[in-house]
Design a protein around this motif. Sequence first.
Motif, PDB file in Angstrom:
ATOM      1  N   LYS A 187      35.008 -24.877 -17.925  1.00  0.00           N
ATOM      2  CA  LYS A 187      34.158 -23.939 -17.207  1.00  0.00           C
ATOM      3  C   LYS A 187      33.885 -22.694 -18.039  1.00  0.00           C
ATOM      4  CE  LYS A 187      36.074 -25.383 -12.740  1.00  0.00           C
ATOM      5  NZ  LYS A 187      36.842 -24.941 -11.534  1.00  0.00           N
ATOM      6  N   SER A 188      34.829 -22.389 -18.943  1.00  0.00           N
ATOM      7  CA  SER A 188      34.729 -21.197 -19.774  1.00  0.00           C
ATOM      8  C   SER A 188      35.688 -21.352 -20.940  1.00  0.00           C
ATOM      9  CB  SER A 188      35.087 -19.944 -18.964  1.00  0.00           C
ATOM     10  OG  SER A 188      36.439 -20.036 -18.513  1.00  0.00           O
ATOM     11  N   VAL A 189      35.638 -20.423 -21.879  1.00  0.00           N
ATOM     12  CA  VAL A 189      36.577 -20.461 -22.999  1.00  0.00           C
ATOM     13  C   VAL A 189      38.017 -20.297 -22.525  1.00  0.00           C
ATOM     14  CG1 VAL A 189      37.338 -19.231 -25.065  1.00  0.00           C
ATOM     15  CG2 VAL A 189      34.917 -19.781 -24.761  1.00  0.00           C
ATOM     16  N   PRO A 190      38.314 -19.348 -21.622  1.00  0.00           N
ATOM     17  CA  PRO A 190      39.693 -19.271 -21.111  1.00  0.00           C
ATOM     18  C   PRO A 190      40.140 -20.574 -20.452  1.00  0.00           C
ATOM     19  CG  PRO A 190      38.519 -17.256 -20.590  1.00  0.00           C
ATOM     20  CD  PRO A 190      37.499 -18.212 -21.127  1.00  0.00           C
TER      21      PRO A 190
ATOM     22  N   VAL B 272      43.401 -25.566 -20.777  1.00  0.00           N
ATOM     23  CA  VAL B 272      43.534 -27.025 -20.856  1.00  0.00           C
ATOM     24  C   VAL B 272      44.261 -27.423 -22.135  1.00  0.00           C
ATOM     25  CG1 VAL B 272      42.264 -29.192 -21.101  1.00  0.00           C
ATOM     26  CG2 VAL B 272      41.509 -27.489 -19.429  1.00  0.00           C
ATOM     27  N   LEU B 273      43.865 -26.812 -23.256  1.00  0.00           N
ATOM     28  CA  LEU B 273      44.452 -27.198 -24.539  1.00  0.00           C
ATOM     29  C   LEU B 273      45.900 -26.734 -24.674  1.00  0.00           C
ATOM     30  CD1 LEU B 273      41.477 -26.653 -27.017  1.00  0.00           C
ATOM     31  CD2 LEU B 273      42.167 -28.701 -25.769  1.00  0.00           C
ATOM     32  N   ASP B 274      46.264 -25.663 -23.958  1.00  0.00           N
ATOM     33  CA  ASP B 274      47.660 -25.223 -23.980  1.00  0.00           C
ATOM     34  C   ASP B 274      48.588 -26.292 -23.410  1.00  0.00           C
ATOM     35  OD1 ASP B 274      47.093 -22.816 -25.155  1.00  0.00           O
ATOM     36  OD2 ASP B 274      46.990 -21.693 -23.266  1.00  0.00           O
ATOM     37  N   GLN B 275      48.014 -27.177 -22.607  1.00  0.00           N
ATOM     38  CA  GLN B 275      48.809 -28.250 -22.001  1.00  0.00           C
ATOM     39  C   GLN B 275      48.712 -29.556 -22.794  1.00  0.00           C
ATOM     40  OE1 GLN B 275      48.154 -28.408 -17.605  1.00  0.00           O
ATOM     41  NE2 GLN B 275      46.810 -26.647 -17.950  1.00  0.00           N
TER      42      GLN B 275
ATOM     43  N   TRP C 256      32.782 -17.841 -30.542  1.00  0.00           N
ATOM     44  CA  TRP C 256      34.217 -17.758 -30.268  1.00  0.00           C
ATOM     45  C   TRP C 256      35.007 -18.618 -31.247  1.00  0.00           C
ATOM     46  CZ3 TRP C 256      37.223 -21.991 -28.855  1.00  0.00           C
ATOM     47  CH2 TRP C 256      38.556 -21.708 -28.571  1.00  0.00           C
ATOM     48  N   PHE C 257      34.500 -19.813 -31.531  1.00  0.00           N
ATOM     49  CA  PHE C 257      35.182 -20.731 -32.443  1.00  0.00           C
ATOM     50  C   PHE C 257      35.307 -20.107 -33.836  1.00  0.00           C
ATOM     51  CE2 PHE C 257      35.385 -24.235 -35.455  1.00  0.00           C
ATOM     52  CZ  PHE C 257      36.268 -25.123 -34.865  1.00  0.00           C
ATOM     53  N   ALA C 258      34.214 -19.507 -34.312  1.00  0.00           N
ATOM     54  CA  ALA C 258      34.216 -18.920 -35.655  1.00  0.00           C
ATOM     55  C   ALA C 258      35.223 -17.779 -35.764  1.00  0.00           C
ATOM     56  CB  ALA C 258      32.817 -18.431 -36.013  1.00  0.00           C
ATOM     57  N   SER C 259      35.321 -16.966 -34.712  1.00  0.00           N
ATOM     58  CA  SER C 259      36.255 -15.835 -34.756  1.00  0.00           C
ATOM     59  C   SER C 259      37.696 -16.273 -34.515  1.00  0.00           C
ATOM     60  CB  SER C 259      35.851 -14.783 -33.715  1.00  0.00           C
ATOM     61  OG  SER C 259      35.890 -15.336 -32.403  1.00  0.00           O
ATOM     62  N   SER C 260      37.888 -17.345 -33.771  1.00  0.00           N
ATOM     63  CA  SER C 260      39.240 -17.806 -33.450  1.00  0.00           C
ATOM     64  C   SER C 260      39.860 -18.635 -34.563  1.00  0.00           C
ATOM     65  CB  SER C 260      39.219 -18.635 -32.161  1.00  0.00           C
ATOM     66  OG  SER C 260      38.761 -17.872 -31.068  1.00  0.00           O
TER      67      SER C 260
END
Length: 354
Positions: free
Chosen positions: A77-80, A85-88, A136-140
């Motif tokens: 739904k959003s980057v957060p 999801v990926l934290d899991q 966001w991907f480029a900065s992260s």
Amino acid sequence: MAGTLFSVIDILRTFNTLWQMRNPDKRGAFFHWRLIDAAGNELPLPDWMTAMQSPAGGRKTLRPSQTALFVPGVQMKSVPDLNHVLDQCSEELDCIARYHSQGRVIAASFNGPVMLARAGVLNGRRATVTWMIANWFASSFPAVQMAMEGPVVVDGPVFTAGAPAAVCDLVVELIRHFAGEEMAQIATNGLLYHPMRFEQSGLNFPGISVKTRDSVVFRAKHWLQQHIQTPYSLERVAQAATASPRTLLRHFKEVEGMTPLDYLHRLRVERAKQLLEVTLIDLTEVMEYCGYQDASAFRRLFRRATGVTPSEYRRRYTMRVSSRWWRADEPGADERADDLIKSLGIEPDDNAGH
């Protein structure tokens, strides 16, 4: 996004069919697949999905470099929300890193490249991701070299695609990697959209605006598409477009960046490529179906457009139909050949040769 996984399987199944047409003497399928969990265990498919099962058989022992792991995107739904999801997914990230360290090819689409980045697979590599999270991907992940200029980015054994719709392009690149350039071209011809092939098929859609249909260029293109075999005459095309030859040339160059004759040559070459790929009719017939009477001119134009001669193109890219289709002593051979040619949208032109 399970739908992406099943799209990949559908494309691989279609490619297996093309490969078997190209290699009728070889048994079995080229690609095999399985769905796995984070531990690498195969996941069974429900009964209603038996059509998605991998072909039976196949090589029992493969080097890691002969295998690939495809990572689909996940719903977000959003980057957060994506981060949550990926934290899991620590086990899944470990699986990706492990497969990569073993020398396997890794592929991902949509936001799947985020999983590759978090697993460390993309460090120092070029990659793409969906435009929705590109900034966001480029900065992260500053260690990743962002490349947004095309639908698919290949960097060594890592393949990424940004849009879910680019999964077909992604699989074609995997085919190129595993099966070679010639089979990739055959897959491209069979799976991807070709504007010139669409145009020379004579199909039209009501969605085209009235203004476009009434234009000089549209009328000229439509006439050329319907008369590929007809000897070229600028005056004849201009008459069909209800314009003077000079006006037609000016408008055509402005809109298409080429002359009507150049456009006709492109249509003819595309038709020749189709006939060479899926039929075994001789080159003289191919030439005639494409509106050429001079064999040397046909070969020259074909080579200029494709880089190879018609004979070499057939050798490389033919989808070998059984020769029984073309044997004159087989009942119905002529009808089958005509039906196959008509299936390409090719009909005899009554004006050909006149």
